[in-house]
Design an enzyme around this catalytic site. Structure first.
Site, PDB file in Angstrom:
ATOM      1  N   ASP A   1      -2.034   8.542 -10.947  1.00 20.72           N
ATOM      2  CA  ASP A   1      -2.087   7.389 -11.852  1.00 20.72           C
ATOM      3  C   ASP A   1      -0.697   7.023 -12.357  1.00 20.72           C
ATOM      4  OD1 ASP A   1      -4.794   7.181 -11.555  1.00 20.72           O
ATOM      5  OD2 ASP A   1      -5.307   8.096 -13.464  1.00 20.72           O
TER       6      ASP A   1
ATOM      7  N   GLU B   1      -4.736   2.052  -4.468  1.00 22.89           N
ATOM      8  CA  GLU B   1      -3.274   2.083  -4.400  1.00 22.89           C
ATOM      9  C   GLU B   1      -2.698   0.809  -3.799  1.00 22.89           C
ATOM     10  OE1 GLU B   1      -4.670   4.207  -0.573  1.00 22.89           O
ATOM     11  OE2 GLU B   1      -5.379   3.826  -2.605  1.00 22.89           O
TER      12      GLU B   1
ATOM     13  N   ASN C   1      -2.534  12.547  -4.574  1.00 24.62           N
ATOM     14  CA  ASN C   1      -3.654  12.918  -5.450  1.00 24.62           C
ATOM     15  C   ASN C   1      -4.123  14.342  -5.173  1.00 24.62           C
ATOM     16  OD1 ASN C   1      -3.981  10.694  -7.134  1.00 24.62           O
ATOM     17  ND2 ASN C   1      -5.266   9.605  -5.681  1.00 24.62           N
TER      18      ASN C   1
ATOM     19  N   HIS D   1      -4.925  13.743  -9.838  1.00 26.17           N
ATOM     20  CA  HIS D   1      -5.105  12.315 -10.109  1.00 26.17           C
ATOM     21  C   HIS D   1      -4.254  11.799 -11.264  1.00 26.17           C
ATOM     22  CE1 HIS D   1      -8.242  11.368  -7.176  1.00 26.17           C
ATOM     23  NE2 HIS D   1      -8.670  12.608  -7.368  1.00 26.17           N
TER      24      HIS D   1
ATOM     25  N   ASP E   1       0.862  -1.185   0.000  1.00 23.42           N
ATOM     26  CA  ASP E   1       0.000   0.000   0.000  1.00 23.42           C
ATOM     27  C   ASP E   1       0.897   1.232   0.000  1.00 23.42           C
ATOM     28  OD1 ASP E   1      -2.985   0.921   0.595  1.00 23.42           O
ATOM     29  OD2 ASP E   1      -1.624   2.217   1.725  1.00 23.42           O
TER      30      ASP E   1
END
Length: 328
Positions: free
Chosen positions: A220, A246, A211, A216, A203
């Site tokens: 990504d 994530e 973000n 975003h 994680d």
């Protein structure tokens, strides 16, 4: 089944994910000129010709598994007496009671489908070729070679569809569905051979901050870059997948507890030392090694608890489920 559905002016059939008939209405049974009880437990393809089975395998199963629904599929069913019944089929794949089922609505067609005309025409041409001269026989051989080529192309298309159905579109890693299938396969292998395997859950620490700060698209790209890093550090037999958001997962075959922690630390250190686009990131890792009592749910739960312990303990660390800190 209520009377309205049972006598509706369209056939209804519910299938298992493997194609076994679970229930039908009276209209569908009437289409096939048989009693409803005769259909229960049979495979839907038992009511099809060889040609229609091929068509069903080529289009219905890949599409229903990839998209979850199929609309306006034309083919033929076969009655117990051998009569061809042209139909139009709509289907949707969904879960009921935790089990995947395929519900289909079947409508009688008054005109033959175009593909049936093509097959009849092909059959007629083949018969003419078999009766023709040597030149026609050579042409027939060419047609057979073309047929083989089409079959190979079809297999490649199906392989690509299957790959699409098991791949995460953003990162290119295996998706959650493929991971869960692989996890079940590794558990079965472990029970049969006793050779251990381990599970890691990764994680990204403070991913929401990335973000919120950089947007975003940057988030990504971070996921894509981390996916590439995890894949580059993995062995040929490892399964690395995106679990969701994530979170990433890895199945490490033939890997015991001590080696698993060495591998986890290598992943963690590489992420911490990498040059990232937005800012330095770290990852937290939870690990679990399969035990005799484990199921798919329990080994995931143990690895998830270990991940929580890594997060709770300050992040940027690896924790094995068998080495949980007190109160973890």
């Amino acid at each position: 089944m209520d009377i309205q559905l049972d006598t509706a002016p369209c056939g209804y059939v519910s299938l298992s994910d493997a194609g076994i008939i679970l229930s039908v209405n009276q209209t569908f049974a009437h289409m096939l000129a048989c009693e409803r009880d005769e259909l229960f437990g049979r495979h839907i393809e038992s009511a099809m010709s060889v040609t229609n089975k091929l068509f069903f395998h080529t289009y219905f199963y890949p599409y229903i598994r990839l998209y979850g629904h199929v609309n306006e599929m034309c083919f033929s069913l076969r009655t117990g007496g051998g009569e061809e019944v042209p139909v139009l089929l709509n289907g949707v794949r969904q879960e009921r009671g935790g089990v995947a089922v395929i519900d289909c609505v079947v409508l009688l067609m008054r005109k033959r489908m175009e593909y049936e005309k093509d097959m009849l025409l092909t059959k007629s041409r083949l018969e003419e070729l078999y009766r023709a001269t040597n030149e026609a026989n050579k042409r027939l051989e060419q047609l057979h070679a073309e047929y083989e080529r089409k079959q190979q192309e079809l297999m490649l298309v199906n392989e690509r569809l299957e790959a699409m159905a098991s791949t995460d579109p953003l990162t290119g890693l295996r998706n959650r569905r493929h991971f869960q299938e692989s996890l079940l396969a590794n558990l079965a292998s472990f029970r049969a051979s006793g050779e251990p395997f381990s599970l890691l859950i990764f994680d990204i620490d403070h991913f929401k901050h990335i973000n919120d700060t950089y947007g975003h698209p940057a988030g990504d790209r971070m996921l894509v870059n981390l996916a590439g890093l995890l894949q580059s550090l993995s062995r040929a037999g490892d399964i690395v997948a995106r679990f969701g958001g994530e979170e990433f997962v890895a199945i490490l075959p033939a890997t015991g507890r001590e080696e698993t922690m060495l591998r986890a630390e290598a992943y963690r250190a590489a992420a911490a030392d990498a040059a990232w686009e937005a800012q330095r990131i770290t990852i937290s890792i939870g690990a679990a090694t399969a035990s005799a009592a484990d199921t798919e749910e329990t080994i995931l739960h143990r690895a998830d608890l270990a991940l929580y312990a890594s997060k709770h303990g300050g992040r940027n660390r690896s924790t094995h489920a068998d080495h949980m800190p007190a109160g973890g």
